[in-house]
Enzyme design. Structure first.
Site, short mmCIF file in Angstrom:
data_model
loop_
_atom_site.label_atom_id
_atom_site.label_comp_id
_atom_site.label_asym_id
_atom_site.label_seq_id
_atom_site.Cartn_x
_atom_site.Cartn_y
_atom_site.Cartn_z
N TYR A 141 9.10 -18.62 7.59
CA TYR A 141 8.95 -19.96 6.97
C TYR A 141 10.19 -20.30 6.95
O TYR A 141 10.60 -21.56 7.40
CB TYR A 141 8.17 -19.79 5.81
N HIS A 189 -0.30 -20.63 -4.91
CA HIS A 189 1.07 -20.55 -5.87
C HIS A 189 0.71 -20.15 -7.32
O HIS A 189 -0.24 -20.27 -7.63
CB HIS A 189 1.41 -22.12 -5.60
N GLY A 284 7.91 -10.37 2.25
CA GLY A 284 8.63 -11.65 2.48
C GLY A 284 9.26 -12.22 1.27
O GLY A 284 10.02 -13.24 1.13
N1 UDP Z 1 3.27 -14.78 -7.40
C1 UDP Z 1 2.41 -13.80 -8.22
N2 UDP Z 1 0.98 -13.76 -7.98
C2 UDP Z 1 0.47 -14.92 -7.47
C3 UDP Z 1 1.03 -15.69 -6.72
C4 UDP Z 1 2.44 -15.80 -6.73
O1 UDP Z 1 2.94 -13.03 -8.68
O2 UDP Z 1 -0.90 -14.81 -7.53
C5 UDP Z 1 4.65 -14.82 -7.29
C6 UDP Z 1 5.24 -14.66 -5.96
O3 UDP Z 1 5.26 -13.45 -5.73
C7 UDP Z 1 6.49 -15.43 -6.31
C8 UDP Z 1 6.15 -16.22 -7.18
O4 UDP Z 1 5.01 -15.85 -8.01
O5 UDP Z 1 7.50 -14.38 -6.78
C9 UDP Z 1 6.10 -17.81 -6.86
O6 UDP Z 1 5.18 -17.90 -5.80
P1 UDP Z 1 4.73 -19.07 -5.26
O7 UDP Z 1 3.45 -18.50 -4.33
O8 UDP Z 1 4.00 -19.87 -6.29
O9 UDP Z 1 5.95 -19.70 -4.56
P2 UDP Z 1 6.88 -19.23 -3.49
O10 UDP Z 1 8.12 -18.79 -4.37
O11 UDP Z 1 6.45 -18.29 -2.63
O12 UDP Z 1 7.30 -20.52 -2.72
#
Ligand code: UDP
Length: 330
Positions: A141, A189, A284
């Site tokens: 990404y 998210h 990732g």
């Molecule tokens: N995360 C989590 N549990 C979930 C969804 C996300 O622990 O069910 C964590 C994810 O690993 C990251 C943070 O929350 O550290 C934000 O993730 P999100 O997918 O919202 O946004 P990203 O940072 O990937 O753009």
């Protein structure tokens, strides 16, 4: 007043952008294939359903509307999915954007705002992250976006395409009027998922990794309200319309919150217990992403209105509690 083409204007961030541009009196043409967006989220402008990769359609749009500036939100943006399906990301985010840029060049449209991402930084060495930090993405990404940022620079050199790449940190929240908000399917998210637990739609929230090198062992992110993000795009477009130079800006609030902190804020706001289950790291993910937003503040005069996650999450909760099934309830 100007005419904007908003590619991906039926998505979460794009729909807030369309609303914000219209409230400033601008004309808007929205192109969205509705693969993940919602027709009901487009509250203004002329809506065209179609694919960014459809050259004939793009040609027709530029031939029939005198577009001043293109804003491009139509990207795949899930880190985990990009690790599993990299070619989908390079095709959708990089190749299709290139054909959009070719059409713009053919029609002399020379202003472009890119939705870029903090994922271009990979695992940054220094926090808060300055725009000068090396760009070494840890997932497809992030790479799909840094490729486009570099392509934009070449287009500027070759044919004067003025562009601003906005590197978003974690967009969250909903418009304060509460008529549009975040609705992804499937939702991945953190904030909307925790709110789904509050609504009783999920039993618990999974915490992806508790052994990160952070104070509480969970990942740290910088959350920014979606309308502050939209406002930054208007400032960026104004800069280009005034003859300003191309540039790259971070968009975050310069403060980091861990996954555990976000969950406890949601507990406070909603008054719900929110069970959490600790699970493995998500492939990732970087440990910490916190923006320096000094550059956009000093050069474009950006000033976020929602500068703490409590206020951001309160707007998201308002949307989710009024529309527990998202746009199916609208
Ligand atoms: N995360 C989590 N549990 C979930 C969804 C996300 O622990 O069910 C964590 C994810 O690993 C990251 C943070 O929350 O550290 C934000 O993730 P999100 O997918 O919202 O946004 P990203 O940072 O990937 O753009």
């Amino acid at each position: 007043m100007a005419m904007f083409l908003i590619v991906g204007g039926a998505g979460y961030i794009g729909s807030h952008m369309v609303k914000h541009l219209a409230s400033h009196g601008h004309d808007v043409v929205v192109l969205d294939d509705l693969s993940s967006g919602h027709r009901k989220s487009v509250v203004a402008g002329k809506f065209i359903q179609g694919d960014l990769g459809d050259q004939d359609l793009i040609e027709e749009i530029f031939s029939t509307s005198k577009i001043d500036c293109v804003m491009h939100f139509a990207a795949f943006s899930l880190v985990g999915e990009s690790v599993e399906l990299p070619l989908n990301y390079y095709h959708n985010n990089t190749a299709k954007t290139t054909s959009l840029l070719m059409a713009m060049a053919r029609h002399g449209v020379d202003k472009f705002i890119l939705s870029s991402t903090a994922a271009v930084y990979g695992e940054p060495e220094n926090l808060p992250i300055l725009e000068t930090e090396p760009t070494e993405p840890t997932n497809p990404y992030g790479r799909s976006k840094i490729f486009i940022e570099e392509i934009l620079e070449d287009c500027d050199t070759a044919h004067g395409l003025k562009h601003i790449s906005l590197r978003y940190f974690n967009a969250a929240g909903a418009s304060k009027e509460g008529e549009i908000g975040e609705d992804h399917s499937p939702e991945t998210h953190l904030i909307p998922l925790v709110l789904q637990v509050a609504l009783g739609q999920r039993e618990y929230i999974e915490i992806y990794g508790t052994d990160w090198d952070t104070p509480d062992g969970t990942c740290i992110r910088d959350y920014i309200h979606v309308m502050d993000l939209a406002e930054a795009h208007i400032l960026a477009a104004q800069r280009l319309m005034e003859g300003g130079e191309s540039g790259v800006y971070n968009l975050g609030c310069q403060s980091g919150y861990s996954v555990r902190e976000i969950i406890s804020i949601v507990r406070e706001i909603t008054g719900k217990p929110i069970p959490a289950v600790e699970s493995d790291r998500r492939p990732g993910d970087p440990a910490r992403l916190v923006a320096s937003s000094e550059k956009i503040k000093s050069e474009l005069g950006w000033n976020p209105r929602y500068d703490d996650p409590e206020r951001i999450i309160a707007t998201a909760w308002r949307w989710h509690s009024a529309n527990p099934r998202g746009y199916s309830d609208v």
